[in-house]
Write a protein that holds these residues in place. Structure first.
Motif, PDB file in Angstrom:
ATOM      1  N   GLN A   1     -10.263   3.135  -7.792  1.00 63.46           N
ATOM      2  CA  GLN A   1      -8.877   3.067  -8.226  1.00 63.46           C
ATOM      3  C   GLN A   1      -8.071   2.361  -7.136  1.00 63.46           C
ATOM      4  O   GLN A   1      -8.154   2.721  -5.962  1.00 63.46           O
ATOM      5  CB  GLN A   1      -8.313   4.472  -8.465  1.00 63.46           C
ATOM      6  CG  GLN A   1      -9.117   5.301  -9.456  1.00 63.46           C
ATOM      7  CD  GLN A   1      -9.071   4.718 -10.863  1.00 63.46           C
ATOM      8  OE1 GLN A   1      -8.001   4.307 -11.319  1.00 63.46           O
ATOM      9  NE2 GLN A   1     -10.211   4.682 -11.536  1.00 63.46           N
ATOM     10  N   PHE A   2      -7.266   1.352  -7.503  1.00 61.34           N
ATOM     11  CA  PHE A   2      -6.587   0.516  -6.518  1.00 61.34           C
ATOM     12  C   PHE A   2      -5.080   0.741  -6.522  1.00 61.34           C
ATOM     13  O   PHE A   2      -4.465   0.907  -7.577  1.00 61.34           O
ATOM     14  CB  PHE A   2      -6.876  -0.964  -6.776  1.00 61.34           C
ATOM     15  CG  PHE A   2      -8.247  -1.387  -6.325  1.00 61.34           C
ATOM     16  CD1 PHE A   2      -8.450  -1.875  -5.052  1.00 61.34           C
ATOM     17  CD2 PHE A   2      -9.337  -1.267  -7.180  1.00 61.34           C
ATOM     18  CE1 PHE A   2      -9.711  -2.256  -4.626  1.00 61.34           C
ATOM     19  CE2 PHE A   2     -10.604  -1.641  -6.765  1.00 61.34           C
ATOM     20  CZ  PHE A   2     -10.796  -2.136  -5.484  1.00 61.34           C
ATOM     21  N   THR A   3      -4.504   0.738  -5.318  1.00 66.21           N
ATOM     22  CA  THR A   3      -3.058   0.738  -5.122  1.00 66.21           C
ATOM     23  C   THR A   3      -2.733  -0.319  -4.071  1.00 66.21           C
ATOM     24  O   THR A   3      -3.623  -0.798  -3.358  1.00 66.21           O
ATOM     25  CB  THR A   3      -2.545   2.111  -4.645  1.00 66.21           C
ATOM     26  OG1 THR A   3      -3.239   2.470  -3.428  1.00 66.21           O
ATOM     27  CG2 THR A   3      -2.790   3.182  -5.699  1.00 66.21           C
ATOM     28  N   LEU A   4      -1.459  -0.688  -3.958  1.00 61.85           N
ATOM     29  CA  LEU A   4      -1.034  -1.681  -2.986  1.00 61.85           C
ATOM     30  C   LEU A   4      -0.540  -0.992  -1.717  1.00 61.85           C
ATOM     31  O   LEU A   4       0.244  -0.052  -1.786  1.00 61.85           O
ATOM     32  CB  LEU A   4       0.076  -2.558  -3.567  1.00 61.85           C
ATOM     33  CG  LEU A   4      -0.278  -3.343  -4.827  1.00 61.85           C
ATOM     34  CD1 LEU A   4       0.916  -4.192  -5.273  1.00 61.85           C
ATOM     35  CD2 LEU A   4      -1.495  -4.229  -4.605  1.00 61.85           C
ATOM     36  N   VAL A   5      -1.004  -1.465  -0.555  1.00 59.15           N
ATOM     37  CA  VAL A   5      -0.591  -0.884   0.722  1.00 59.15           C
ATOM     38  C   VAL A   5      -0.362  -2.002   1.734  1.00 59.15           C
ATOM     39  O   VAL A   5      -0.859  -3.116   1.579  1.00 59.15           O
ATOM     40  CB  VAL A   5      -1.644   0.102   1.286  1.00 59.15           C
ATOM     41  CG1 VAL A   5      -1.871   1.267   0.352  1.00 59.15           C
ATOM     42  CG2 VAL A   5      -2.956  -0.615   1.569  1.00 59.15           C
ATOM     43  N   ASP A   6       0.388  -1.688   2.791  1.00 57.25           N
ATOM     44  CA  ASP A   6       0.584  -2.608   3.908  1.00 57.25           C
ATOM     45  C   ASP A   6      -0.448  -2.332   4.989  1.00 57.25           C
ATOM     46  O   ASP A   6      -0.779  -1.183   5.277  1.00 57.25           O
ATOM     47  CB  ASP A   6       1.977  -2.440   4.524  1.00 57.25           C
ATOM     48  CG  ASP A   6       3.063  -3.020   3.634  1.00 57.25           C
ATOM     49  OD1 ASP A   6       2.731  -3.809   2.733  1.00 57.25           O
ATOM     50  OD2 ASP A   6       4.238  -2.674   3.834  1.00 57.25           O
TER      51      ASP A   6
END
Length: 315
Positions: free
Chosen positions: A127-132
């Motif tokens: 499962q993918f999310t956006l992060v810095d």
């Protein structure tokens, strides 16, 4: 096809499929690599693909977490479409299941050329999310021009050469209990640059340290920047001391590599390198707790050329 562990006996066979960074790190105890070999001719084995992963330990409140991070997945162009990535992933899951590791991570870069890789990992239920994520490699000359680093530290910062080895090991043990600390940190002060690496101690012992290691004649890597009390002032003072010492020791074109995802260090990087932008990456996560077993029947089959994900949180 043969899947084997990459070690000192077969390392050179896979060098063409590995970035130099990961070739150097294969001897570290927290880094593991699998290689796929096509066995059409046992006298002339052909490397078909590699998968590199790291194992790290951290905490979530009182809970101890052990996570594996897929750092690099690459299939040689001649063998794409031949289920090489599937074979590597199946071997990876066998190791993970046997070890009992329940948290799997992978960072995928944002450019569209990595879309197929992201889709491939999604087929394995990531499962993918956006992060810095900050990742900088800058010449020492750029660091030497930062005016904030020219001031003397406010706190008493000492070179690592003056650290008591037992106190240093106690600090490392406490630092390793914090999220994101790499498990392969050398325990002996002598393993680091003893003059540029530095520490801050109070009445309770060592509270913070910046640990630098010379990776090659052209590269310094900051392996750890931590204050147990999360003091921004101590972090700043450690950076000042280390920068001033490094400028004395190394040529101005020496490269300095910094990688972090920790918020406290990210804030410091924002101040020191205002032009630096954090990388936006797709952070993949797989929950390997019982009842959520990895899929092995629905892979998309070598869909992407490679994956380059940082082991993360090295600061």
């Amino acid at each position: 096809m043969l899947i084997s562990r990459i070690d000192t006996t077969n390392h050179t066979l896979f060098d063409a499929l590995l970035p130099e960074e990961w070739s150097r790190k294969l001897t570290l105890p927290s880094i593991f690599a699998l290689g796929a070999i096509m066995d059409e001719d046992e006298n002339n084995p052909q490397p078909a693909g590699v998968l590199v992963f790291s194992v790290q330990e951290g905490t979530d409140g009182p809970a101890l977490l052990i996570a594996a991070t897929i750092e690099w997945l690459f299939v040689a162009p001649a063998y794409r479409g031949g289920q090489v990535a599937d074979a590597l992933m199946n071997a990876f899951w066998d190791i993970i299941d046997q070890s009992g590791i329940e948290h799997i991570l992978c960072d995928v870069p944002m450019p569209s050329e990595y879309d197929r890789l992201c889709a491939y990992l999604e087929s394995w239920d990531f499962q993918f999310t956006l992060v810095d994520r900050y990742e900088l490699t800058v010449p020492l000359r750029d660091i030497s021009t930062i005016s904030a680093l020219h001031h003397p530290p406010r706190a008493v910062i000492q070179p690592l050469s003056q650290a008591d080895p037992e106190a240093f090991q106690r600090f490392l043990a406490a630092a390793l209990d914090q999220p994101g600390a790499p498990l392969d940190l050398p325990q002996s002060p002598e393993a680091y640059d003893m003059q540029s690496s530095c520490f801050y101690a109070n009445s309770s012992g060592i509270d913070g340290a910046l640990l630098v290691q010379q990776i090659s004649s052209e590269l310094l890597e900051i392996l750890l920047l931590r204050s147990l009390s999360a003091s921004q002032q101590i972090l700043s003072d450690l950076c000042r001391f280390a920068a001033q010492q490094a400028v004395k020791q190394y040529p101005s074109d020496m490269q300095v590599r910094i990688v972090c995802r920790l918020e406290s260090v990210g804030k410091l990087i924002d101040k020191l390198f205002p032009g630096a932008q954090p990388l936006l990456v797709r952070r993949g996560y797989y929950d390997n707790t019982p009842g959520n077993a990895a899929s092995s029947e629905e892979e998309s089959g070598d869909a992407a050329p490679d994956s380059n994900a940082s082991s993360g949180d090295t600061l």
